[in-house]
Motif scaffolding. Structure first.
Motif, PDB file in Angstrom:
ATOM      1  N   GLU A  29       8.939  -3.921   1.478  1.00 42.79           N
ATOM      2  CA  GLU A  29       8.712  -2.637   2.135  1.00 42.79           C
ATOM      3  C   GLU A  29       7.745  -2.785   3.296  1.00 42.79           C
ATOM      4  O   GLU A  29       7.811  -2.054   4.277  1.00 42.79           O
ATOM      5  CB  GLU A  29       8.179  -1.597   1.135  1.00 42.79           C
ATOM      6  N   SER A 195       3.135   3.292   2.499  1.00 40.63           N
ATOM      7  CA  SER A 195       2.445   4.289   1.682  1.00 40.63           C
ATOM      8  C   SER A 195       2.059   3.786   0.302  1.00 40.63           C
ATOM      9  O   SER A 195       1.112   4.285  -0.296  1.00 40.63           O
ATOM     10  CB  SER A 195       3.322   5.540   1.544  1.00 40.63           C
ATOM     11  N   ASP A 196       2.787   2.800  -0.234  1.00 37.79           N
ATOM     12  CA  ASP A 196       2.501   2.323  -1.587  1.00 37.79           C
ATOM     13  C   ASP A 196       1.321   1.366  -1.647  1.00 37.79           C
ATOM     14  O   ASP A 196       0.918   0.951  -2.724  1.00 37.79           O
ATOM     15  CB  ASP A 196       3.737   1.618  -2.167  1.00 37.79           C
ATOM     16  N   SER A 249      -3.831   2.033  -5.419  1.00 38.85           N
ATOM     17  CA  SER A 249      -2.563   2.620  -5.841  1.00 38.85           C
ATOM     18  C   SER A 249      -2.394   2.414  -7.343  1.00 38.85           C
ATOM     19  O   SER A 249      -3.222   1.769  -7.995  1.00 38.85           O
ATOM     20  CB  SER A 249      -1.400   1.968  -5.099  1.00 38.85           C
ATOM     21  N   ARG A 255      -4.627   1.423  -0.701  1.00 35.84           N
ATOM     22  CA  ARG A 255      -3.773   2.283   0.110  1.00 35.84           C
ATOM     23  C   ARG A 255      -4.627   3.397   0.704  1.00 35.84           C
ATOM     24  O   ARG A 255      -5.765   3.629   0.260  1.00 35.84           O
ATOM     25  CB  ARG A 255      -2.653   2.883  -0.726  1.00 35.84           C
TER      26      ARG A 255
END
Length: 462
Positions: A29, A195-196, A249, A255
């Motif tokens: 990702e 975002s993760d 996270s 994060r």
């Protein structure tokens, strides 16, 4: 972003695409998000000012927390709480000619702060946001009364100012690590794109590679930095957590907090980057291909809208809609469609193969198929020249004249540009004269410009 000692806008990432290819340990990702962010376009305009060469980066859409939730969270940020404590402790107090507390060690001891450096950060925040006011050598209570009764938007404006003050301190040694401070803005922007969260190891590797490229660091320096940076980064992340920007996270990776996402986005937007929310780009999902292309040309659609549009239909359906627009459209529309089609893989082969029958599109379709190692007709030199004319015409129609000149110069080395002009003049393209006029009036090489003007005159006479 706000100052961070980094001289390259948000990301100092002219080498980003190459660096992404080397981030073998990065999760998938991250690679996808950073590649999306690397889809940078140069700011348009024909002047030579420094601003016109600024990269505009496109970031994935984010979901922001509600304003009331963000406003409540601001009051729980440790840095904000300590800044309030400092303002209350200060009361009415004499300050130095520089507007600082005369005895920082006393303040640290009585407030339980770890160092004068932390005190200075809190002092800057308290003064700049209005918790404290300094006048005639005396610090007193400022106009800001920070409480849960403050309107949500006012609270977020306060938070925006806090974050700018924090990041501005990177020029003075915010985190205790010169390297982290120097690459702080790009690190936060990278975390914004994923975002993760990212593992500390991935962050270390990215900073090392960026530092080596940007600073041309020697091997001895890089070896020493490789050993020290993990510990320095850990300290920096702890500080950023104290400032309300970073949290772990569910998987334990650092994060951005919801407040961090909101603040980093504000900075990205201030610098002119494409950082939309999910709601802002969702409206483009249901547009027809013609509406999408026109919105991109008019610059009312952010680049990230394309991703949302493509995700809302199958590759074959998307390609067929786009081919229909390009086959009967202008050079500007063809160029825009071509950029979107580059995002599609072999799943879109059928409509692109059908496009081989379209007179104004078959060359692009053949090139698209070739690039994906799919059977396609070969392109002759005159076909490549036709594409060159179409590309320059597209950029001109989109108002990107300076980029069109650069694109032309990249096609051939120096003296061969005159030969290329002659080949363009013979191209069976409706915009040939327009492109020659552009080169004749705007190309900086007098020889090329003169050749283009002569070729345009001959084309008109024909």
């Amino acid at each position: 972003m706000a100052k961070s000692g980094n001289t390259g806008n948000v990301f100092d990432l002219g080498e980003l695409r190459r660096l992404v290819g080397e981030l073998g340990a990065a999760p998938g990702e991250l690679r996808a998000a950073v590649l999306d962010a690397a889809g940078a376009t140069e700011a348009d305009g024909d002047c030579d000012c420094s601003d016109c060469g600024t990269e505009v980066l496109s970031f994935p859409p984010v979901e922001l927390a509600a304003d009331d939730e963000l406003a409540e969270a601001v009051l729980r940020v440790p840095l904000v709480l300590d800044a309030q404590r400092l303002a209350t402790w200060t009361g009415t107090r004499q300050v130095t000619p520089e507007g600082l507390l005369p005895d920082p060690f006393l303040a640290c001891a009585e407030l339980g702060l770890p160092s004068p450096t932390r005190l200075h950060l809190l002092w800057v925040v308290a003064v700049n946001t209005g918790m404290l006011r300094i006048s005639r050598g005396v610090a007193t209570a400022g106009p800001l009364a920070l409480s849960a009764d403050l309107p949500h938007r006012a609270m977020l404006e306060f938070w925006d100012g806090v974050v700018m003050d924090v990041l501005d301190r990177a020029d003075e040694g915010l985190t205790g690590s010169a390297v982290v401070d120097d690459h702080l803005a790009e690190m936060l922007a990278t975390m914004y794109a994923v975002s993760d969260g990212l593992s500390a190891a991935t962050l270390v590797k990215g900073i090392l590679q960026s530092h080596e490229v940007a600073c041309q660091a020697r091997p001895t320096e890089m070896r020493a930095l490789s050993a020290s940076l993990p510990g320095e980064l850990d300290t920096a992340l702890t500080l950023l957590g104290y400032c309300g920007l970073i949290e772990p996270s569910e998987a334990g990776r650092p994060r951005l907090t919801p407040l961090g996402v909101w603040a980093v986005r504000q900075d990205l937007i201030r610098e002119g980057h494409d950082a939309p929310t999910g709601a802002e780009v969702a409206v483009f999902a249901d547009l027809g291909a013609t509406e999408l292309v026109d919105a991109i040309i008019k610059r009312s659609a952010a680049p990230s809208a394309v991703t949302v549009w493509l995700e809302s239909r199958t590759p074959e359906t998307a390609a067929r809609e786009l081919v229909r627009v390009a086959s009967s459209g202008t050079a500007g529309q063809r160029g825009t469609v071509g950029t979107i089609l580059e995002e599609l893989g072999p799943e879109a082969e059928t409509p692109l193969r059908e496009a081989l029958q379209e007179p104004s599109l078959w060359r692009y379709a053949a090139s698209w198929l070739h690039i994906r190692d799919l059977p396609a007709p070969a392109l002759a030199q005159e076909d490549r020249t036709w594409i060159a004319v179409d590309t320059l015409a597209s950029l001109a129609q989109l108002g990107r004249t300076a980029e069109a000149i650069r694109e032309f110069d990249a096609l051939e080395p120096g003296e061969d540009l005159v030969r290329l002009v002659e080949e363009m003049a013979a191209a069976d393209h409706p915009d040939t004269i327009t492109v020659l006029d552009l080169l004749g009036s705007r190309h900086p090489d007098p020889t090329v410009a003169k050749s283009a003007r002569k070729a345009a005159m001959k084309s008109r006479s024909r």
